[in-house]
Design a protein around this motif. Structure first.
Motif, mmCIF file in Angstrom:
data_model
loop_
_atom_site.group_PDB
_atom_site.id
_atom_site.type_symbol
_atom_site.label_atom_id
_atom_site.label_comp_id
_atom_site.label_asym_id
_atom_site.label_seq_id
_atom_site.Cartn_x
_atom_site.Cartn_y
_atom_site.Cartn_z
ATOM 1 N N VAL A 87 60.568 28.426 47.175
ATOM 2 C CA VAL A 87 61.924 28.113 47.622
ATOM 3 C C VAL A 87 62.694 27.359 46.535
ATOM 4 C CG1 VAL A 87 63.249 26.705 49.251
ATOM 5 C CG2 VAL A 87 61.417 28.176 50.085
ATOM 6 N N VAL A 88 62.018 26.414 45.894
ATOM 7 C CA VAL A 88 62.666 25.648 44.825
ATOM 8 C C VAL A 88 62.980 26.553 43.639
ATOM 9 C CG1 VAL A 88 62.333 23.825 43.110
ATOM 10 C CG2 VAL A 88 61.701 23.430 45.499
ATOM 11 N N LEU A 89 62.013 27.360 43.224
ATOM 12 C CA LEU A 89 62.208 28.218 42.049
ATOM 13 C C LEU A 89 63.264 29.286 42.292
ATOM 14 C CD1 LEU A 89 58.530 28.678 40.790
ATOM 15 C CD2 LEU A 89 60.295 27.149 39.914
ATOM 16 N N GLY A 93 70.072 28.000 48.647
ATOM 17 C CA GLY A 93 71.279 27.196 48.737
ATOM 18 C C GLY A 93 71.066 25.809 49.312
ATOM 19 N N PHE A 94 70.069 25.639 50.188
ATOM 20 C CA PHE A 94 69.862 24.338 50.824
ATOM 21 C C PHE A 94 69.004 23.401 49.975
ATOM 22 C CE2 PHE A 94 66.713 27.365 52.443
ATOM 23 C CZ PHE A 94 65.529 26.718 52.128
ATOM 24 N N VAL A 95 68.497 23.892 48.821
ATOM 25 C CA VAL A 95 67.693 23.033 47.952
ATOM 26 C C VAL A 95 68.620 22.110 47.166
ATOM 27 C CG1 VAL A 95 66.061 22.958 46.028
ATOM 28 C CG2 VAL A 95 65.884 24.774 47.754
ATOM 29 N N PRO A 96 68.465 20.788 47.278
ATOM 30 C CA PRO A 96 69.354 19.867 46.556
ATOM 31 C C PRO A 96 69.213 20.009 45.051
ATOM 32 C CG PRO A 96 67.489 18.684 47.514
ATOM 33 C CD PRO A 96 67.435 20.077 48.058
ATOM 34 N N ALA A 97 70.262 19.666 44.349
ATOM 35 C CA ALA A 97 70.302 19.846 42.892
ATOM 36 C C ALA A 97 69.199 19.069 42.190
ATOM 37 C CB ALA A 97 71.670 19.424 42.356
ATOM 38 N N PHE A 98 68.874 17.862 42.695
ATOM 39 C CA PHE A 98 67.868 17.039 42.007
ATOM 40 C C PHE A 98 66.471 17.657 42.070
ATOM 41 C CE2 PHE A 98 67.580 15.470 46.376
ATOM 42 C CZ PHE A 98 66.198 15.384 46.565
ATOM 43 N N ALA A 99 66.241 18.574 43.032
ATOM 44 C CA ALA A 99 64.929 19.191 43.177
ATOM 45 C C ALA A 99 64.788 20.459 42.336
ATOM 46 C CB ALA A 99 64.670 19.523 44.651
ATOM 47 N N GLN A 100 65.861 20.914 41.710
ATOM 48 C CA GLN A 100 65.825 22.146 40.941
ATOM 49 C C GLN A 100 65.494 21.880 39.480
ATOM 50 O OE1 GLN A 100 69.407 24.416 41.525
ATOM 51 N NE2 GLN A 100 69.439 24.050 43.723
ATOM 52 N N LEU A 101 64.862 22.829 38.834
ATOM 53 C CA LEU A 101 64.544 22.709 37.419
ATOM 54 C C LEU A 101 65.834 22.792 36.607
ATOM 55 C CD1 LEU A 101 61.324 24.899 37.143
ATOM 56 C CD2 LEU A 101 61.522 22.436 37.498
ATOM 57 N N PRO A 102 65.964 21.953 35.589
ATOM 58 C CA PRO A 102 67.251 21.826 34.886
ATOM 59 C C PRO A 102 67.475 22.830 33.764
ATOM 60 C CG PRO A 102 65.736 20.183 34.066
ATOM 61 C CD PRO A 102 65.002 20.935 35.150
ATOM 62 N N TRP A 103 66.760 23.942 33.752
ATOM 63 C CA TRP A 103 67.012 24.940 32.707
ATOM 64 C C TRP A 103 66.918 26.340 33.326
ATOM 65 C CZ3 TRP A 103 62.133 22.729 33.205
ATOM 66 C CH2 TRP A 103 61.065 23.603 33.283
ATOM 67 N N PRO A 104 67.585 27.309 32.734
ATOM 68 C CA PRO A 104 67.479 28.683 33.242
ATOM 69 C C PRO A 104 66.090 29.240 32.957
ATOM 70 C CG PRO A 104 68.787 28.629 31.230
ATOM 71 C CD PRO A 104 68.528 27.211 31.603
ATOM 72 N N TYR A 105 65.549 29.978 33.899
ATOM 73 C CA TYR A 105 64.193 30.516 33.732
ATOM 74 C C TYR A 105 64.093 31.849 34.470
ATOM 75 C CZ TYR A 105 63.919 28.210 38.292
ATOM 76 O OH TYR A 105 64.174 27.797 39.578
#
Length: 383
Positions: A87-89, A93-105
């Motif tokens: 879900v994070v990867l 849409g409901f995943v908060p920004a702080f929980a997402q990886l900070p680079w495109p992959y």
């Protein structure tokens, strides 16, 4: 590297020739190398592959741990962790920004990797994996280049049975496999391209809002064109990978069986993306229905529990397709269609009896009307 690109053709040709030239013990390396090259074609740098690599390594550790312990508690933890990571990867849409990886992959392929990981973990806990899966076999199964982006979804025993299978030398079988590849390219490059062009041309006029009273007819035409385009493109893709697989000695499962000949929405999903439907039936629908039947064992409640199970299963199936609210709506359309279809079947059989219902359903007028309604509903759901 798209399925119809010259680079994919070159990769597939090299994989086929090497698979047919090398001894059986070296063929898994052909699949490994081809898969690495295929995945690398989507990357801008090594960091892009880190989330996929992490998901695979974590999944492999869970599979081996579950194979050794057969612990139900560990399975519960593994399912939660792997699903949360997915879900994070996928950046739902409901995943908060702080929980997402900070680079495109790399996101391509994650959805189908998830299915294979869950399948292996559940089967390992249930004792279906008697021996350890090697790291190479695990990678080839989860990230094989033929099934990485769009399936079909194959069970591990089916995959393992063909790892060292000799590619057929029978001229008729080789010709049949080549014919499937050619047919797939025609469907993708010609048929779906024409349908996509027509859809884009009409939908542009529709979005301009200058059609007046003709807008509903144009919308219906656009929905039908997009559905036909999606089928030609997806079915064509399947023809290509199944044909290439046969030439390599890999037998992939069929994914389509004349879906628009279906006479009900439930039958449609036994013909469209069949491996997806089978996976959800095995790992979500059946366990959920069994659990509910254990809690409410009344024979009168069984049909309604099945209706509810269909709704939940198809809603989840829709959400799996994408990470935005659009796919939630799509899932709700699928769930509503499947559950209403099942409810109609149960009520009609209860009122008329099974034989009368079967006779009514077999009337030509009912058959063709049902096919039209199934196509129309699915087209609207996609729109």
């Amino acid at each position: 590297m798209t399925i119809t690109s010259t680079s994919f053709l070159a990769l597939a040709l090299a994989a086929v020739l090497l698979s047919r030239a090398l001894p059986a013990k070296l063929r898994p390396w052909v699949l490994t190398l081809a898969s690495v090259v295929f995945i690398a074609s989507y990357l801008d740098g090594p960091a892009d592959a880190l989330p996929l690599a992490g998901l695979l390594l974590m999944g492999y550790a869970f599979v081996e741990g579950l194979r050794r312990t057969r612990s139900a508690a560990l399975l519960a933890v593994a399912l939660v962790v792997v699903l949360a990571a997915f879900v994070v990867l996928k950046r739902y849409g409901f995943v908060p920004a702080f929980a997402q990886l900070p680079w495109p992959y790399l996101v391509v392929g994650l959805s189908y990797v998830l299915f294979r990981l869950l399948h292996l973990m559940i089967d390992a806990q249930q004792g279906e994996l008697a021996r350890r899966i090697s790291g190479q076999d695990f990678f080839n199964y989860c990230a094989g280049f033929l099934t990485f982006t769009a399936g079909p979804i194959q069970t591990y025993p089916e995959f393992a049975a063909h790892q060292t299978r000799e590619p057929s030398e029978d001229p008729s079988e080789v010709a049949s496999a080549v014919g499937r590849v050619v047919r797939g390219f025609v469907l993708v490059c010609v048929v779906s391209a024409v349908l996509d062009y027509a859809f884009n041309a009409l939908s542009a006029r529709l979005l301009q809002g200058a059609l007046g009273t003709g807008a509903p007819l144009v919308f219906a035409t656009c929905a039908a064109l997009y559905t036909a385009y999606l089928y030609a493109n997806f079915a064509g893709y399947m023809h290509i990978v199944i044909g290439v697989g046969l030439l390599m000695g890999q037998r992939l499962p069929e994914n389509f069986d004349q879906p628009f000949a279906a006479r009900s929405f439930l039958e449609f999903w036994s013909r469209w993306h069949m491996t997806l439907s089978t996976w959800f039936k095995t790992y979500l629908f059946n366990p959920m229905l069994k659990h509910w039947a254990g809690r409410w064992p009344s024979a009168r409640s069984a049909p309604y529990l099945m209706v509810l199970a269909f709704f939940v299963t198809f809603t989840v199936m829709g959400v799996w397709h994408g990470s935005t609210a659009v796919f939630l709506v799509y899932g709700l359309f699928l769930g509503a269609g499947a559950s209403v279809n099942k409810l109609w079947q149960e009520l009609a059989r209860a009122r008329w009896g099974k034989q009368e219902y079967k006779r009514f359903s077999g009337k030509p007028a009912v058959v063709y009307t049902s096919r039209g309604l199934v196509f129309a509903y699915f087209a609207v759901a996609l729109s």
